[in-house]
Design a protein around this motif. Structure first.
Motif, PDB file in Angstrom:
ATOM      1  N   ASN A 142     -29.413 -60.011 -26.204  1.00 17.22           N
ATOM      2  CA  ASN A 142     -28.657 -59.001 -25.422  1.00 17.22           C
ATOM      3  C   ASN A 142     -27.846 -59.390 -24.353  1.00 17.22           C
ATOM      4  O   ASN A 142     -28.472 -60.102 -23.414  1.00 17.22           O
ATOM      5  N   GLU A 163     -23.387 -50.674 -21.979  1.00  9.72           N
ATOM      6  CA  GLU A 163     -23.619 -52.290 -21.737  1.00  9.72           C
ATOM      7  C   GLU A 163     -22.235 -53.072 -21.861  1.00  9.72           C
ATOM      8  O   GLU A 163     -22.089 -53.961 -20.967  1.00  9.72           O
ATOM      9  N   SER A 176     -25.269 -46.444 -25.875  1.00 15.86           N
ATOM     10  CA  SER A 176     -25.856 -47.483 -25.138  1.00 15.86           C
ATOM     11  C   SER A 176     -25.056 -48.697 -25.085  1.00 15.86           C
ATOM     12  O   SER A 176     -24.854 -49.263 -23.899  1.00 15.86           O
ATOM     13  N   LEU A 177     -24.546 -49.191 -26.254  1.00 15.86           N
ATOM     14  CA  LEU A 177     -23.576 -50.183 -26.489  1.00 15.86           C
ATOM     15  C   LEU A 177     -22.317 -50.137 -25.586  1.00 15.86           C
ATOM     16  O   LEU A 177     -21.980 -50.955 -24.888  1.00 15.86           O
ATOM     17  N   TYR A 212     -27.254 -45.395 -30.135  1.00 17.44           N
ATOM     18  CA  TYR A 212     -27.107 -46.747 -30.034  1.00 17.44           C
ATOM     19  C   TYR A 212     -25.491 -47.141 -29.605  1.00 17.44           C
ATOM     20  O   TYR A 212     -25.280 -47.715 -28.897  1.00 17.44           O
ATOM     21  N   TYR A 217     -27.262 -56.467 -34.076  1.00 13.97           N
ATOM     22  CA  TYR A 217     -27.216 -56.618 -32.500  1.00 13.97           C
ATOM     23  C   TYR A 217     -28.363 -55.702 -31.589  1.00 13.97           C
ATOM     24  O   TYR A 217     -28.291 -54.591 -31.758  1.00 13.97           O
ATOM     25  N   GLN A 218     -28.909 -56.572 -30.868  1.00 13.85           N
ATOM     26  CA  GLN A 218     -30.255 -55.562 -30.280  1.00 13.85           C
ATOM     27  C   GLN A 218     -29.744 -55.387 -28.823  1.00 13.85           C
ATOM     28  O   GLN A 218     -29.172 -55.976 -27.962  1.00 13.85           O
ATOM     29  N   LEU A 219     -29.933 -53.871 -28.626  1.00 11.10           N
ATOM     30  CA  LEU A 219     -29.628 -53.235 -27.278  1.00 11.10           C
ATOM     31  C   LEU A 219     -30.717 -53.689 -26.223  1.00 11.10           C
ATOM     32  O   LEU A 219     -31.879 -54.012 -26.768  1.00 11.10           O
ATOM     33  N   TYR A 220     -30.606 -53.360 -25.045  1.00 14.08           N
ATOM     34  CA  TYR A 220     -31.607 -53.735 -23.928  1.00 14.08           C
ATOM     35  C   TYR A 220     -32.832 -52.727 -24.161  1.00 14.08           C
ATOM     36  O   TYR A 220     -33.931 -53.191 -24.112  1.00 14.08           O
ATOM     37  N   ASP A 254     -34.533 -50.066 -27.045  1.00 15.36           N
ATOM     38  CA  ASP A 254     -34.716 -50.092 -28.367  1.00 15.36           C
ATOM     39  C   ASP A 254     -34.376 -48.303 -28.751  1.00 15.36           C
ATOM     40  O   ASP A 254     -34.952 -47.739 -28.033  1.00 15.36           O
ATOM     41  N   TYR A 308     -23.704 -59.789 -32.420  1.00 17.86           N
ATOM     42  CA  TYR A 308     -22.695 -58.750 -31.695  1.00 17.86           C
ATOM     43  C   TYR A 308     -21.397 -58.595 -32.566  1.00 17.86           C
ATOM     44  O   TYR A 308     -21.112 -57.358 -33.020  1.00 17.86           O
ATOM     45  N   GLU A 362     -28.416 -57.953 -20.705  1.00 18.94           N
ATOM     46  CA  GLU A 362     -29.549 -58.372 -20.006  1.00 18.94           C
ATOM     47  C   GLU A 362     -29.217 -59.717 -19.227  1.00 18.94           C
ATOM     48  O   GLU A 362     -29.512 -59.654 -18.072  1.00 18.94           O
TER      49      GLU A 362
END
Length: 444
Positions: free
Chosen positions: A225, A196, A192-193, A189, A171-174, A176, A141, A228
């Motif tokens: 994530n 979140e 969405s970030l 990206y 860093y993986q978002l909820y 893809d 992150y 999540e």
């Protein structure tokens, strides 16, 4: 951009929609007889002329030859930019009209302008994300936000590589976003970030840190994530009709969640979770409709996860209990006996008579053994302004955490507490997080 894409329903591989939207439109128009062969040939010739012009600029008119792979790469960039422009029209008929009546050169120019404007939006999102970054100890992150994303704004090449993403994202978002390319990928990206982060910012950051550590003591090294984990435990708190000041769900409460949800069909479970998510948004005073939509979209995946683990009788793998994450990590502290009033008075006078702060600190450390005496000493005009900082700087992070925990539990609002908070606020985010983690493990 995504909403425009979803309107099309031609019998063409959906992968083409994301990888080369311009080619997708041409094939779709051809299949639906919206463009005749004459128009398609004209478009083909214009496309080749655009490539020749781009290659001229690419080689700075100094070379007549270029590798085939590089030429194809630049042609893909042209197609990508044309596709960006065509996505601004709502249906295939309108797109066909543009291809009939407008030159590819003008469309390419318009596409470049759209990309540049979207790049400015991306930069604004990135700046907001950096400003509002969660103070968590997770490498993927922090590294993505601090270092991985920034190269995009320096190296992204709209002229010759508009389809590329010159950045390093771990860093993986909820959800893809890998199906997108170029500016579309970056915008989706970052947006969405930002959503979140906005959701997670509604919670006490100390609760989020506890949640992550409870999920795995090595959470700082994991590709997880955060959204999540926070969303699921916040829904659990709502299901239990508990407040959202905490994110903890103990094993007893997990059994109650199982009783409430265990008899529901999947569709019923999803409907219930949507209702709980609405309650969650209301309690958190979330007004952003896009964030609300994002949460509702997430419920679909949350429902699948909960349904699966209900059947396996493993709901504790979904809802995280802080207690299970703290086992073996509690630090129990027993205070020393308080000194007599006469001894305290004599010692405090000795400290006040000392000229150098180093001498004061030496007297304190050699003679004051209890937290109660220490706090009383710090509140007895023994130290002044910058001397507090020098003293606190001489303590370890664990000692600072111990002092902070004691002052919080004893509602200390005197000068020593004010100075301690001021000192901690001046530390790095990493040091502050480490002190808070130590503090949360201490029991008196």
């Amino acid at each position: 951009m995504e909403n425009c894409i979803q309107k099309y329903n031609c019998n063409i591989d959906t992968k083409l929609i994301y990888e080369n939207f311009f080619k997708y439109v041409l094939l779709s128009c051809n299949n639906n007889k919206l463009l005749n062969d004459k128009i398609l040939n004209k478009i083909y010739c214009e496309r080749i002329e655009l490539l020749k012009l781009k290659l001229k600029y690419y080689t700075k008119n100094e070379s007549s030859s270029i590798m085939v792979e590089r030429a194809e790469y630049i042609l893909h960039s042209i197609d990508y930019t044309l596709g960006i422009y065509l996505k601004t029209f709502d249906n295939l008929e309108l797109q066909a009209g543009e291809l009939k009546n407008k030159s590819l050169s003008d469309m390419l120019q318009n596409g470049c302008e759209l990309i540049e404007n979207k790049k400015l939006e991306c930069r604004k999102l990135y700046d907001e994300i950096k400003k509002n970054k969660l103070k968590v100890d997770n490498y993927s992150y922090n590294d993505t936000i601090d270092y991985g994303l920034f190269p995009f704004f320096k190296e992204y090449d709209v002229n010759f590589a508009a389809q590329e993403n010159p950045c390093s994202i771990d860093y993986q978002l909820y959800f893809d976003t890998m199906k997108y390319q170029g500016i579309e990928y970056m915008y989706n990206y970052l947006y969405s970030l930002s959503l979140e982060n906005e959701f997670c910012s509604k919670f006490d950051i100390r609760e989020i840190c506890k949640l992550l550590k409870s999920y795995d003591k090595n959470c700082d090294e994991l590709l997880i994530n955060i959204f999540e984990l926070v969303l699921i435990n916040s829904l659990g708190r709502i299901i239990l009709n508990q407040d959202l000041k905490s994110l903890d769900i103990d094993s007893f409460h997990i059994k109650n969640i199982k009783l409430k949800l265990g008899t529901l069909s999947f569709e019923e479970l999803k409907e219930e979770l949507l209702i709980y998510s609405e309650t969650c948004c209301k309690r958190l005073n979330i007004k952003n409709n896009n964030l609300i939509k994002y949460i509702k979209k997430a419920i679909g995946q949350v429902a699948i996860l909960i349904n699966k683990n209900l059947k396996l009788n493993e709901l504790e793998k979904v809802f995280i209990s802080f207690k299970s994450g703290k086992e073996g990590e509690i630090v129990k502290y027993t205070d020393h006996s308080k000194m007599s009033n006469s001894m305290f008075k004599k010692l405090s006078e000795k400290i006040r008579d000392s000229y150098l702060v180093e001498d004061k600190i030496k007297v304190i450390k050699e003679n004051v053994k209890s937290l109660e005496d220490l706090v009383d000493m710090l509140n007895s005009d023994c130290l002044f302004e910058e001397e507090y900082k020098v003293y606190y700087n001489s303590l370890s992070k664990m000692e600072i955490a111990l002092l902070l925990k004691y002052m919080e539990e004893n509602l200390n609002e005197k000068d020593s507490g004010v100075q301690l908070n001021k000192y901690i606020q001046g530390l790095s985010e990493k040091d502050q997080l480490e002190i808070n983690n130590f503090k949360d493990k201490i029991e008196f």
